[in-house]
Design an enzyme around this catalytic site. Structure first.
Site, mmCIF file in Angstrom:
data_model
loop_
_atom_site.group_PDB
_atom_site.id
_atom_site.type_symbol
_atom_site.label_atom_id
_atom_site.label_comp_id
_atom_site.label_asym_id
_atom_site.label_seq_id
_atom_site.Cartn_x
_atom_site.Cartn_y
_atom_site.Cartn_z
ATOM 1 N N HIS A 49 0.864 -1.181 0.000
ATOM 2 C CA HIS A 49 0.000 0.000 0.000
ATOM 3 C C HIS A 49 0.899 1.229 0.000
ATOM 4 C CE1 HIS A 49 -2.986 2.921 1.250
ATOM 5 N NE2 HIS A 49 -3.932 2.009 1.171
ATOM 6 N N ARG A 56 -6.524 10.431 -0.144
ATOM 7 C CA ARG A 56 -6.394 10.906 -1.530
ATOM 8 C C ARG A 56 -7.758 11.010 -2.202
ATOM 9 N NH1 ARG A 56 -3.010 6.515 -3.559
ATOM 10 N NH2 ARG A 56 -3.237 5.622 -1.484
#
Lengths: 249, 601
Positions: free
Chosen positions: B236, B256
């Site tokens: 990740h 994000r």
């Protein structure tokens, strides 16, 4: 902070045990769980402690640090006075299995008594409710079941009323169901007769220790108490119930 | 068998995260006598750590979304190595599984008109992730837990399964131990569902908890089942990097999705320079365009701009971050910056990302409403797993099923964020359903013969041998360091060969680990036993990674940096034969024309 820190950790079971001393090196940002793990990896491989997420999300690692109930994974070492030993003990309210692991199975038994969510009839329509309605129950659904609130509640901690009292965790859970915009079940009898909601005298000990900052007393327990009063002790309602017995309100 | 505590069930589900709970609920609903066996307390499984959301084409926020777009996004994210039928079933059934959760009491965040809200995430064309702030996993696990406890499922908490027991070719049950008492236990059953999660504890920097020790992957392999796609590990892009205590702890991609941007030390948004060929034309090319997209999303409007490149798939973003750091443009503690503070208001951040706010404030002394976070890649998810029938989730061993992270094939070479929670609901349900059917069609229990059980029990007790002397924690630490450096984000033939040699040496040491104390709640002993799973699966990953001489998704080879079309037609299968762990190639199933045409736009 010193390079070394001294930990006093409870080693033993429910019958006998003692506080044992361990010294470990400290690293920046270390939490008490890191320190306990360091002891485990280098000095006491059989030291029992529960943990999972290490980020305050799962509620596995509750214990008492210097007498205060804490999640070990969120408890920074640098908050404690340098040079002084840090004492780590298991939660007092539950029987010790070994070291820092306690038997919390009673909580799972209480949970089973609470009737499940029952979706109200939306007549085939997609269920709709506002974010404001969601907010109210989402606060309760944040609970990570660390049982720190159960641990400090004096009804459980001092009086051990586990047979008659559900405890703050399950008032929060019940509140989350009772105030759910789509729920169609009634749990007020349960709160009154089996979970002993009346025993709570709102000292807010539970709210103070909640790592998720749930306003347990103000937002869950007090509104539930008000609902109980409305339901069972309002004289007009009482009369109405005698005249028109119904299975639920 | 009489020596040990013994239970009999139609179906035993191993693991009580989302997949295991959903499987047990379904098996029980089908009328099978069902046990749910888990290593932790109920409700603590890894699913609680899932943050961002569950992907399902509900099309509540953008009406253009449907299962076909979700399918296409999933296949593209997996670089077309996915088992297409799994990806199709997943995209088609995810919306029903999410609505079902709502009927069971889950409270998702809402749209203005009161429906389930959906957020943007990497690799998803439209806002698709149903969510609850940044604690979606907790909501899902609690909903399933509360549904499950009223369903007559027997839950065996803090019980670790070590071996699948077989009668001839088929499953006869499983063997394990109670963590609390240390006593051995035998579950005789007609079907076993593995829902044991992943393998992240083989790496040093990981977002995974102690439970992720490759139990299910190893047990399936030992039982003779095929594993697939074992070379593909998801790093990740955004784990915490400082302080050391929290290195690897997850930061949701939701940051994000809510407009957060990645910056290097020169404050440059480097993702604009990292858009791969496959996605060219689909992402914003200027900051102005990216900002326009965020502004539209925040204002709840359909964007007229393309999405920011920070929302590229995880494999792409993780590699880009690694490059910035390697080339000297990283942050002070060896990561890059993730900035949400300059993009959204403090109240919005606290509302949409409450646990991120809390986590940084408490653990890193950073106020994310004021300052950027420091982030870097962390081992997060195993794409590879047990090869299953896409419809039934049955492995190549009759009676053995797998769902969730331990299952393989759904995500191909790279998983999209949000597709894990939907995967475990969709295939958890299917595994439970078909395991129950399998069990109910099987007239009698297989025999769990004493020899198998005695061998398993003896192996478990070896670490108490007085002649041993290795510390299990030390062996584990070395394995993690090895995998981090030699079988990490970027691999090479030399590194992988080195890793195989070292794994063999660690295996010799693991055979000599010694634990003190007794069998009661003894984490050192538990870890000593887990070393065998982790070593065997580390070897499986390394061998598959050595075989695949190309780069694709969660497998990057320094010596073979490009994707090769021939490799794009091939999965790798890992199988244990005798004592050997072998890798073979398996051509992909051809995709039917009506699905194929979805990619010809």
């Amino acid at each position: 902070m010193d390079e070394q820190v001294t930990l006093m950790i409870y080693r033993g079971d429910n019958v006998q045990g003692e506080m044992k001393e361990y010294k470990i090196p400290v690293a920046p940002g270390m939490v008490v769980l890191d320190a306990v793990h360091a002891v485990q990896a280098t000095q006491a491989p059989d030291l029992a402690v529960r943990w999972n997420c290490k980020a305050g999300k799962c509620g596995s690692c509750g214990a008492e640090v210097n007498g205060r109930p804490r999640l070990l994974c969120m408890d920074r070492m640098d908050k404690y006075p340098a040079g002084e030993p840090i004492a780590v003990k298991p939660l007092k309210t539950f029987p010790v299995i070994k070291d820092l692991a306690t038997n919390v199975s009673w909580n799972y038994d209480v949970n089973k008594k609470i009737p499940a969510f029952k979706m109200r009839d939306t007549k085939g329509e997609e269920p709709r409710f506002s974010q404001e309605e969601a907010d109210r129950v989402q606060e309760f659904r944040k609970c990570i079941e660390c049982f720190l609130c159960q641990n400090v509640c004096h009804v459980l901690r001092e009086h051990d009323e586990k047979n008659t009292f559900g405890g703050p965790r399950f008032f929060v859970r019940t509140a989350g169901l009772e105030m759910h915009p789509l729920d169609d079940e009634n749990r007020l009898d349960l709160l009154k007769d089996q979970m002993g909601l009346g025993y709570c005298n709102i000292t807010k000990c539970c709210t103070e220790v909640c790592p998720e900052s749930i306003a347990i007393t103000d937002n869950a327990i007090i509104p539930l108490k008000e609902r109980l009063v409305d339901q069972y002790y309002d004289p007009l309602r009482k009369l109405y119930r005698i005249l028109f017995p119904a299975k639920k309100t | 068998m009489g020596k040990y505590q013994t239970f009999q069930y139609d179906v035993v589900v191993v693991g009580a995260g989302g997949a295991g709970l959903r499987a047990a609920i379904e098996a029980s609903a089908q009328g099978a006598k069902t046990a749910l066996v888990c290593k932790s307390l109920l409700g603590k499984a890894h699913t609680v750590m899932a943050e961002g959301g569950v992907a399902a084409a509900l099309s509540n926020v953008d009406s253009r979304d449907d299962w076909k777009v979700h399918f296409r996004d999933t296949m593209k994210g997996g670089k077309f190595l996915n088992q297409w039928r799994m990806a199709q079933i997943h995209a088609q059934e995810a919306p029903s599984r999410v609505r079902e959760l709502e009927e069971w009491g889950a409270v998702f965040d809402r749209t203005k008109d009161g429906r389930i809200l959906q957020r943007n995430f990497g690799g998803h064309t439209y806002p698709r992730l149903a969510h609850v702030g940044d604690r979606t996993g907790l909501e899902i696990i609690r909903t399933l837990q509360d549904k499950g406890v009223h369903q007559g499922i027997d839950v065996h908490m803090e019980c670790t399964i070590r071996k699948i027991l077989k009668d001839g070719d088929r499953v006869a049950g499983c063997f394990g131990y109670q963590r609390e008492s240390g006593r051995f236990v035998v579950f005789q059953s007609k079907a076993v569902v593995l829902a044991t999660g992943g393998i992240g504890r083989c790496w040093e920097i990981t977002s995974n908890s102690w439970e992720y020790t490759a139990d299910g992957h190893a047990m399936a392999m030992w039982a003779g089942a095929d594993l697939i796609d074992m070379e593909f590990i998801q790093f990740h892009p955004t784990g915490m990097v400082w302080p050391p205590s929290v290195k690897g702890t997850l930061i949701t991609e939701g940051v994000r999705g809510e407009g957060g941007v990645l910056l290097n030390k020169d404050r440059k948004r480097f993702m604009f320079d990292n858009v791969p060929e496959m996605f060219r034309g689909e992402f914003a090319e200027t900051e102005e365009e990216a900002n326009r997209w965020v502004a539209a999303v925040v204002a709840n409007k359909l964007p007229d701009a393309r999405r920011p490149p920070e929302l590229l798939t995880r494999d792409v973003v993780a590699r880009a971050i690694r490059r910035e750091v390697r080339e000297g443009r990283g942050s002070p503690h060896g990561g890059v910056f993730l900035d949400i503070a300059s993009r959204r208001s403090p109240s919005e951040i606290k509302k949409k990302l409450p646990s991120m706010y809390h986590q940084f404030k408490e653990l890193a002394d950073v106020d994310i409403t004021k300052d950027p976070m420091e982030v870097g890649p962390t081992c997060h998810y195993m794409m590879g797993g047990v090869r299953v029938n896409p419809e039934t989730q049955e492995s190549t061993v009759p009676g053995l099923f797998a769902a969730g992270e331990v299952g393989g094939g759904m995500h191909g070479s790279n998983r999209l964020g949000g597709n894990s929670l939907s995967d475990l609901l969709v295939f958890g349900k299917r595994a439970g359903e078909f395991a129950a059917k399998c069990a109910l069609q099987t007239s009698s229990f297989g025999s769990c013969d004493d020899d198998q059980i005695e061998v398993a029990a003896r192996e478990c007790l070896e670490p108490f041998d007085e002649s041993h002397g290795e510390n299990p924690y030390a062996v584990h630490e070395q394995l993690r360091t090895l995998m981090q450096h030699y079988v990490g984000i970027v691999r090479s033939q030399d590194d992988l060969k080195h890793a195989l040699v070292e794994i063999e040496q660690l295996r010799q040491r693991a055979a000599k680990v010694k634990v003190g104390g007794n069998i009661q709640f003894n984490p050192g002993w538990h870890l000593a036993m887990d070393l065998s799973n982790m070593l065997d699966i580390s070897e499986a990953v390394t061998k598959a990674a050595l075989e695949r001489t190309e780069s694709r998704g969660g497998h990057t080879r320094e010596d073979f940096p490009d994707s090769e079309s021939e490799w794009g037609k091939m999965n790798l299968i890992v199988r244990q034969e005798g004592r050997d762990i072998n890798v073979s190639r398996r051509p992909l199933e051809p995709m039917p024309a009506e699905l194929q045409q979805l990619f010809n736009k």
